[in-house]
Design a protein around this motif. Structure first.
Motif, PDB file in Angstrom:
ATOM      1  N   LEU A  15       0.829  -1.206   0.000  1.00  0.00           N
ATOM      2  CA  LEU A  15       0.000   0.000   0.000  1.00  0.00           C
ATOM      3  C   LEU A  15       0.863   1.256   0.000  1.00  0.00           C
ATOM      4  CD1 LEU A  15      -2.885  -0.797   2.485  1.00  0.00           C
ATOM      5  CD2 LEU A  15      -3.037  -0.482   0.029  1.00  0.00           C
ATOM      6  N   GLU A  16       1.993   1.185   0.698  1.00  0.00           N
ATOM      7  CA  GLU A  16       2.896   2.326   0.825  1.00  0.00           C
ATOM      8  C   GLU A  16       4.299   1.863   0.477  1.00  0.00           C
ATOM      9  OE1 GLU A  16       2.267   3.146   4.907  1.00  0.00           O
ATOM     10  OE2 GLU A  16       0.250   3.895   4.590  1.00  0.00           O
ATOM     11  N   GLY A  19       5.734   0.104   3.326  1.00  0.00           N
ATOM     12  CA  GLY A  19       4.742  -0.664   4.069  1.00  0.00           C
ATOM     13  C   GLY A  19       4.922  -2.162   3.908  1.00  0.00           C
ATOM     14  N   ILE A  22       1.324  -6.990   1.072  1.00  0.00           N
ATOM     15  CA  ILE A  22      -0.046  -7.473   1.276  1.00  0.00           C
ATOM     16  C   ILE A  22      -0.407  -8.605   0.321  1.00  0.00           C
ATOM     17  CG2 ILE A  22      -0.886  -5.311   2.253  1.00  0.00           C
ATOM     18  CD1 ILE A  22      -2.151  -4.772  -0.518  1.00  0.00           C
ATOM     19  N   ALA A  56      -7.395  -3.529  -0.453  1.00  0.00           N
ATOM     20  CA  ALA A  56      -6.811  -3.175   0.851  1.00  0.00           C
ATOM     21  C   ALA A  56      -6.926  -1.673   1.110  1.00  0.00           C
ATOM     22  CB  ALA A  56      -5.347  -3.614   0.900  1.00  0.00           C
ATOM     23  N   ALA A  57      -6.707  -0.865   0.082  1.00  0.00           N
ATOM     24  CA  ALA A  57      -6.810   0.589   0.252  1.00  0.00           C
ATOM     25  C   ALA A  57      -8.251   0.999   0.546  1.00  0.00           C
ATOM     26  CB  ALA A  57      -6.310   1.305  -0.994  1.00  0.00           C
ATOM     27  N   SER A  59     -10.447  -0.771   2.039  1.00  0.00           N
ATOM     28  CA  SER A  59     -10.842  -1.312   3.341  1.00  0.00           C
ATOM     29  C   SER A  59     -10.304  -0.505   4.512  1.00  0.00           C
ATOM     30  CB  SER A  59     -10.340  -2.751   3.473  1.00  0.00           C
ATOM     31  OG  SER A  59     -10.891  -3.552   2.470  1.00  0.00           O
ATOM     32  N   ARG A  60      -9.308   0.336   4.243  1.00  0.00           N
ATOM     33  CA  ARG A  60      -8.733   1.149   5.325  1.00  0.00           C
ATOM     34  C   ARG A  60      -9.644   2.322   5.623  1.00  0.00           C
ATOM     35  NH1 ARG A  60      -2.480   2.463   4.363  1.00  0.00           N
ATOM     36  NH2 ARG A  60      -3.433   4.095   3.131  1.00  0.00           N
ATOM     37  N   PRO A  61      -9.849   2.629   6.910  1.00  0.00           N
ATOM     38  CA  PRO A  61     -10.635   3.825   7.232  1.00  0.00           C
ATOM     39  C   PRO A  61      -9.873   5.090   6.835  1.00  0.00           C
ATOM     40  CG  PRO A  61      -9.781   2.810   9.235  1.00  0.00           C
ATOM     41  CD  PRO A  61      -9.409   1.914   8.084  1.00  0.00           C
ATOM     42  N   SER A  62     -10.588   6.080   6.414  1.00  0.00           N
ATOM     43  CA  SER A  62      -9.970   7.355   6.064  1.00  0.00           C
ATOM     44  C   SER A  62      -9.445   8.029   7.317  1.00  0.00           C
ATOM     45  CB  SER A  62     -10.997   8.276   5.407  1.00  0.00           C
ATOM     46  OG  SER A  62     -11.488   7.690   4.242  1.00  0.00           O
TER      47      SER A  62
END
Length: 88
Positions: A15-16, A19, A22, A56-57, A59-62
């Motif tokens: 993702l990063e 990071g 994944i 995955a992106a 699914s991540r909370p803002s």
């Protein structure tokens, strides 16, 4: 972001830039790429890894997001909808 390994035998999805990995694809001796136990072409392996990053992106909370309040339990909502005196 998809990165190939130094020897070119693996692709990893992140993702990063720094990071954790994944998802990964590994090149097989016959030239196919193995992703989640499925053999595929390099092009399809790239697509599968990009899809993993997208999911995955999403699914991540803002940052700064406030959790939504709990809703009405489904059973209660169904009872209210099927009541004979519900408004039409």
């Amino acid at each position: 972001m998809i990165r190939p390994s130094g020897d070119g035998r693996r692709l990893t999805a992140h993702l990063e830039p720094d990071g954790p990995c994944i998802a990964a694809a590994e090149r097989q001796p016959d030239g196919c790429w193995l992703v989640n136990g499925r053999a595929m072409s390099r092009e399809h392996a790239d697509i599968a890894l990009e899809a993993a990053v997208t999911v995955a992106a999403a699914s991540r909370p803002s940052p700064g997001a406030v959790p939504a309040p709990a809703g009405i339990p489904l059973a209660e909502a169904n009872e209210a909808y099927s009541a004979p005196d519900r408004p039409a």
